[in-house]
Design a protein around this motif. Structure first.
Motif, PDB file in Angstrom:
ATOM      1  N   ASN A  64       0.779  -1.247   0.000  1.00  0.00           N
ATOM      2  CA  ASN A  64       0.000   0.000   0.000  1.00  0.00           C
ATOM      3  C   ASN A  64       0.810   1.295   0.000  1.00  0.00           C
ATOM      4  O   ASN A  64       0.280   2.336  -0.374  1.00  0.00           O
ATOM      5  CB  ASN A  64      -0.922   0.024   1.226  1.00  0.00           C
ATOM      6  CG  ASN A  64      -1.861  -1.166   1.255  1.00  0.00           C
ATOM      7  OD1 ASN A  64      -2.816  -1.216   0.500  1.00  0.00           O
ATOM      8  ND2 ASN A  64      -1.569  -2.137   2.109  1.00  0.00           N
ATOM      9  N   LEU A  83       4.859  13.648  -7.370  1.00  0.00           N
ATOM     10  CA  LEU A  83       3.925  14.350  -6.488  1.00  0.00           C
ATOM     11  C   LEU A  83       4.508  15.645  -5.924  1.00  0.00           C
ATOM     12  O   LEU A  83       5.710  15.800  -5.799  1.00  0.00           O
ATOM     13  CB  LEU A  83       3.535  13.426  -5.319  1.00  0.00           C
ATOM     14  CG  LEU A  83       2.888  12.098  -5.709  1.00  0.00           C
ATOM     15  CD1 LEU A  83       2.675  11.239  -4.481  1.00  0.00           C
ATOM     16  CD2 LEU A  83       1.577  12.323  -6.452  1.00  0.00           C
ATOM     17  N   LEU A 102       1.418   9.122  14.215  1.00  0.00           N
ATOM     18  CA  LEU A 102       1.461   8.246  13.042  1.00  0.00           C
ATOM     19  C   LEU A 102       0.096   7.596  12.802  1.00  0.00           C
ATOM     20  O   LEU A 102      -0.379   7.521  11.668  1.00  0.00           O
ATOM     21  CB  LEU A 102       2.548   7.176  13.219  1.00  0.00           C
ATOM     22  CG  LEU A 102       3.990   7.703  13.262  1.00  0.00           C
ATOM     23  CD1 LEU A 102       4.959   6.591  13.627  1.00  0.00           C
ATOM     24  CD2 LEU A 102       4.382   8.329  11.920  1.00  0.00           C
ATOM     25  N   LYS A 110      -3.369  13.306   4.937  1.00  0.00           N
ATOM     26  CA  LYS A 110      -2.857  14.653   5.164  1.00  0.00           C
ATOM     27  C   LYS A 110      -3.467  15.588   4.126  1.00  0.00           C
ATOM     28  O   LYS A 110      -3.127  15.514   2.941  1.00  0.00           O
ATOM     29  CB  LYS A 110      -1.327  14.653   5.082  1.00  0.00           C
ATOM     30  CG  LYS A 110      -0.743  15.958   5.570  1.00  0.00           C
ATOM     31  CD  LYS A 110       0.746  15.845   5.817  1.00  0.00           C
ATOM     32  CE  LYS A 110       1.282  17.163   6.347  1.00  0.00           C
ATOM     33  NZ  LYS A 110       2.729  17.179   6.453  1.00  0.00           N
ATOM     34  N   MET A 115      -1.546  12.068   0.252  1.00  0.00           N
ATOM     35  CA  MET A 115      -1.656  11.058   1.307  1.00  0.00           C
ATOM     36  C   MET A 115      -3.116  10.933   1.716  1.00  0.00           C
ATOM     37  O   MET A 115      -3.682  11.820   2.355  1.00  0.00           O
ATOM     38  CB  MET A 115      -0.791  11.478   2.501  1.00  0.00           C
ATOM     39  CG  MET A 115      -0.880  10.565   3.697  1.00  0.00           C
ATOM     40  SD  MET A 115      -0.169   8.940   3.347  1.00  0.00           S
ATOM     41  CE  MET A 115      -0.543   8.124   4.905  1.00  0.00           C
ATOM     42  N   VAL A 130       1.654  -1.602  10.342  1.00  0.00           N
ATOM     43  CA  VAL A 130       2.503  -0.804   9.456  1.00  0.00           C
ATOM     44  C   VAL A 130       3.304   0.215  10.278  1.00  0.00           C
ATOM     45  O   VAL A 130       4.461   0.518   9.950  1.00  0.00           O
ATOM     46  CB  VAL A 130       1.680  -0.178   8.300  1.00  0.00           C
ATOM     47  CG1 VAL A 130       1.090   1.171   8.637  1.00  0.00           C
ATOM     48  CG2 VAL A 130       2.530  -0.051   7.037  1.00  0.00           C
TER      49      VAL A 130
END
Ligand code: HEC
Length: 138
Positions: A64, A83, A102, A110, A115, A130
């Motif tokens: 991902n 980006l 996190l 964000k 994101m 993750v």
């Protein structure tokens, strides 16, 4: 007259050198910047999983996150290069970011960047996995 000129030249050099010196040499913290404060609904949350969760977290990351953030999270994935802003270097970020920061960012995304929020795509457990993996990044 000569003496006055000399004083002006010295003063000029002093002013110029003062302007030219950088405010801070701390490039690591400049690159990461000041982190926003974590909203109340996420504040204080800590990873309920142990560091061994990073094994599963690595798989979640590869599937991902890697295309943008790069295999080591350095922000150098192939998709990430196009980006603006580019993906953050997660190896650097994780040294200053708390678990709740996190977890909030990965869950909600964000705003103003590519994101996206992963809440609803990944389970809470996968997000903590993750994060355990992100903690291993150097
Ligand atoms: C489409 C590309 C893309 C994907 C996929 C992606 N990210 Fe991001 N990520 C970004 C960008 C762009 C930013 C914003 C960088 C910035 O703020 O300068 C970001 C920001 C972040 C931040 C917060 C950085 C900060 O400054 O607060 C974290 C943490 C993060 N990503 C983790 C992940 C994780 C974990 C995944 C996989 C579940 C993931 N990202 C997937 C592009 C991506």
């Amino acid at each position: 007259m000569k003496r006055t000129m000399f004083i002006f030249v010295v003063l000029g050099v002093l002013v110029l050198s003062a302007c030219g010196s950088p405010a801070s040499n701390d490039s690591a913290s400049q690159a990461i910047g000041t982190l926003e404060s974590v909203p109340a609904e996420y504040a204080g949350r800590t990873n309920p999983l142990g560091s061994d969760a990073s094994t599963n977290g690595a798989k979640v990351f590869q599937t991902n996150c890697e295309t943008c953030h790069g295999p080591q999270g350095h922000g150098d994935g192939p998709v990430g290069q196009a980006l603006d802003p580019k993906p953050k270097n997660l190896a650097g970020l994780q040294t200053v970011a708390s678990d709740d920061y996190l977890f909030w960012r990965i869950s909600e995304g964000k705003p103003g960047t590519s994101m996206v929020g992963w809440k609803g795509i990944l389970t809470e457990e996968q997000i903590w996995q993750v994060i355990a993996f992100v903690r291993t990044l150097k």
